[in-house]
Scaffold this active site. Structure first.
Site, PDB file in Angstrom:
ATOM      1  N   CYS A  43       0.759  20.846  -6.926  1.00 16.46           N
ATOM      2  CA  CYS A  43       1.868  20.245  -7.669  1.00 16.46           C
ATOM      3  C   CYS A  43       2.492  21.286  -8.590  1.00 16.46           C
ATOM      4  CB  CYS A  43       1.331  19.067  -8.493  1.00 16.46           C
ATOM      5  SG  CYS A  43       2.562  18.361  -9.599  1.00 16.46           S
ATOM      6  N   HIS A  94       0.826  -1.224   0.000  1.00 17.51           N
ATOM      7  CA  HIS A  94       0.000   0.000   0.000  1.00 17.51           C
ATOM      8  C   HIS A  94       0.854   1.264   0.000  1.00 17.51           C
ATOM      9  CE1 HIS A  94      -3.619  -2.512   1.586  1.00 17.51           C
ATOM     10  NE2 HIS A  94      -3.464  -2.591   0.290  1.00 17.51           N
TER      11      HIS A  94
HETATM   12  P1  OAD Z   1      -6.833  -3.837  10.353  1.00 11.90           P
HETATM   13  O1  OAD Z   1      -6.994  -2.789  11.395  1.00 11.90           O
HETATM   14  O2  OAD Z   1      -7.935  -4.042   9.401  1.00 11.90           O
HETATM   15  O3  OAD Z   1      -6.556  -5.249  11.052  1.00 11.90           O
HETATM   16  C1  OAD Z   1      -5.584  -5.379  12.065  1.00 11.90           C
HETATM   17  C2  OAD Z   1      -5.684  -6.810  12.596  1.00 11.90           C
HETATM   18  O4  OAD Z   1      -4.622  -7.010  13.515  1.00 11.90           O
HETATM   19  C3  OAD Z   1      -6.986  -7.092  13.347  1.00 11.90           C
HETATM   20  O5  OAD Z   1      -7.425  -8.398  13.023  1.00 11.90           O
HETATM   21  C4  OAD Z   1      -6.564  -7.001  14.815  1.00 11.90           C
HETATM   22  O6  OAD Z   1      -7.336  -7.846  15.656  1.00 11.90           O
HETATM   23  C5  OAD Z   1      -5.141  -7.486  14.740  1.00 11.90           C
HETATM   24  N1  OAD Z   1      -4.228  -6.941  15.759  1.00 11.90           N
HETATM   25  C6  OAD Z   1      -4.130  -5.680  16.240  1.00 11.90           C
HETATM   26  N2  OAD Z   1      -3.096  -5.569  17.093  1.00 11.90           N
HETATM   27  C7  OAD Z   1      -2.519  -6.783  17.150  1.00 11.90           C
HETATM   28  C8  OAD Z   1      -1.396  -7.320  17.835  1.00 11.90           C
HETATM   29  N3  OAD Z   1      -0.640  -6.576  18.614  1.00 11.90           N
HETATM   30  N4  OAD Z   1      -1.107  -8.615  17.638  1.00 11.90           N
HETATM   31  C9  OAD Z   1      -1.855  -9.411  16.825  1.00 11.90           C
HETATM   32  N5  OAD Z   1      -2.919  -8.959  16.166  1.00 11.90           N
HETATM   33  C10 OAD Z   1      -3.244  -7.667  16.303  1.00 11.90           C
HETATM   34  O7  OAD Z   1      -5.468  -3.525   9.611  1.00 11.90           O
HETATM   35  P2  OAD Z   1      -4.949  -4.128   8.219  1.00 11.90           P
HETATM   36  O8  OAD Z   1      -5.421  -5.517   8.038  1.00 11.90           O
HETATM   37  O9  OAD Z   1      -3.497  -3.879   8.168  1.00 11.90           O
HETATM   38  O10 OAD Z   1      -5.406   0.174   3.505  1.00 11.90           O
HETATM   39  O11 OAD Z   1      -5.689  -3.200   7.191  1.00 11.90           O
HETATM   40  C11 OAD Z   1      -5.515  -3.445   5.827  1.00 11.90           C
HETATM   41  C12 OAD Z   1      -5.671  -2.185   5.052  1.00 11.90           C
HETATM   42  O12 OAD Z   1      -6.916  -1.556   5.406  1.00 11.90           O
HETATM   43  C13 OAD Z   1      -4.639  -1.108   5.380  1.00 11.90           C
HETATM   44  O13 OAD Z   1      -3.418  -1.296   4.702  1.00 11.90           O
HETATM   45  C14 OAD Z   1      -5.336   0.146   4.946  1.00 11.90           C
HETATM   46  C15 OAD Z   1      -6.693  -0.129   5.542  1.00 11.90           C
HETATM   47  O14 OAD Z   1      -7.761   0.533   4.968  1.00 11.90           O
HETATM   48  C16 OAD Z   1      -5.489   1.361   2.832  1.00 11.90           C
HETATM   49  O15 OAD Z   1      -5.504   2.432   3.399  1.00 11.90           O
HETATM   50  C17 OAD Z   1      -5.539   1.209   1.355  1.00 11.90           C
END
Ligand code: OAD
Length: 316
Positions: free
Chosen positions: A190, A144
């Site tokens: 820009c 991303h």
């Molecule tokens: P999310 O916030 O959707 O998911 C984070 C996950 O990590 C959840 O399942 C939490 O339960 C888990 N979690 C949080 N802290 C943790 C820890 N210390 N240990 C283990 N698990 C933990 O974040 P992403 O999956 O990264 O995209 O989100 C994906 C994308 O959605 C991001 O890159 C962003 C967002 O919209 C864009 O902005 C395009």
């Protein structure tokens, strides 16, 4: 855990025999929560705490963000009004380098040091994978994009990052501490195309992922003996497709997460013997795994360059 330990040792042995590294990671915001960066979808995460009412936007745009907070990082809104995105991201842009990587990031480093890391796909834009010295740069794919460079979202003309930071400080209001920074926001224009669309080189919803993702994902998933999925809700495509691209008959898919996710992608630890869910905080789980692998010293040696909460595991 035992099955994962055996698989990592087997991958290391195959790598030593000249078959190349075969461990692939897909990481998300849960890898960086120990560093003090909130995730997106948990309670207290970025979407949960979004306050459309303090963002510079029309009434309709605020209502739309209240209904769907992901709009704040969507091209459809940014192209009409770039200010909510820049206001939300202001502290992260200005505080680049203020965070240290977690133990989970360093576990990926240990994999590379030991010759088993094939690729680390990160959905995170915080750059913390790059802050781990022993992860080779070419093994990291920032799916991303990144917060540490700036460019025009319309014409791709780059902007010097220090100049961009200065422009953000001067032109974008501080929604977190309103008595600091300018009273109102002005977009950053820009110099090449004159459109007000300069931003960090992160991928907005509705825009394409870097080509390096599509170029490498098929071969990486085909070659993966183990796919570690760490700290992600697996709710965003196409990054989450790495899970279904790995065949569960030949790849051990290991989810290290606070909650079980990915069932819609075919991840099923209750029915697939090659799917393993290690439930709990990523740092603690990977610390335990490192101990079981006999890799604890790799992490111990890196503790000075870890987030405080991660490093505290060594004194617990
Ligand atoms: P999310 O916030 O959707 O998911 C984070 C996950 O990590 C959840 O399942 C939490 O339960 C888990 N979690 C949080 N802290 C943790 C820890 N210390 N240990 C283990 N698990 C933990 O974040 P992403 O999956 O990264 O995209 O989100 C994906 C994308 O959605 C991001 O890159 C962003 C967002 O919209 C864009 O902005 C395009």
């Amino acid at each position: 855990m035992e099955k994962v330990v055996r698989a990592v040792h087997a991958a290391a042995s195959r790598a030593r025999d000249g078959n190349g590294p075969s461990i692939v990671f897909l990481t998300g915001a849960g890898c960086s929560t120990a560093c003090g960066i909130p995730d997106f979808r948990s309670l207290g995460g970025m979407y949960d705490t979004l306050r459309p009412e303090v963002l510079t936007a029309s009434k309709e745009q605020r209502e739309a963000m209240a209904r769907d907070p992901t709009l704040v990082v969507n091209w459809s809104l940014f192209s009409q009004n770039p200010l909510p995105y820049l206001e939300l991201r202001r502290p992260f842009i200005l505080n680049q380098g203020a965070y240290k990587p977690s133990l989970a990031h360093h576990f990926i480093g240990a994999c590379d040091k030991r010759g088993v890391l094939r690729r680390a796909y990160t959905q995170n834009i915080d750059g913390l994978d790059y802050a781990v010295d022993c992860i080779s740069r070419e093994r990291i794919i920032p799916v991303h994009g990144s917060l540490s460079q700036a460019a025009c979202e319309n014409c791709n003309a780059p902007m010097d990052f220090d100049a961009f930071k200065a422009a953000v400080k001067e032109n974008i209001k501080n929604i977190y501490e309103p008595n600091q920074g300018p009273p109102a926001s002005k977009p950053i224009v820009c110099k090449e195309c004159s459109l007000p669309l300069v931003k960090p080189t992160t991928v907005l919803y509705g825009r394409s992922l870097p080509e390096t993702f599509f170029d490498n994902a098929p071969a990486d998933t085909a070659a993966a003996d183990i796919l570690f999925v760490v700290g992600t809700s697996l709710s965003v495509s196409p990054a989450n497709q790495l899970v279904s691209m790995c065949s569960h008959s030949s790849t051990l898919r290991v989810l290290v997460n606070a909650e079980c996710v990915g069932q819609d992608l075919g991840f099923s630890p209750s029915t697939n013997t090659n799917d393993v869910f290690l439930s709990g905080p990523a740092d603690e789980t990977l610390f335990e795994l490192a101990q079981a692998l006999g890799w604890e010293s790799d992490l111990f040696d890196a503790r000075e360059s870890m987030a405080e909460r991660s490093a505290s595991l060594f004194t617990a």
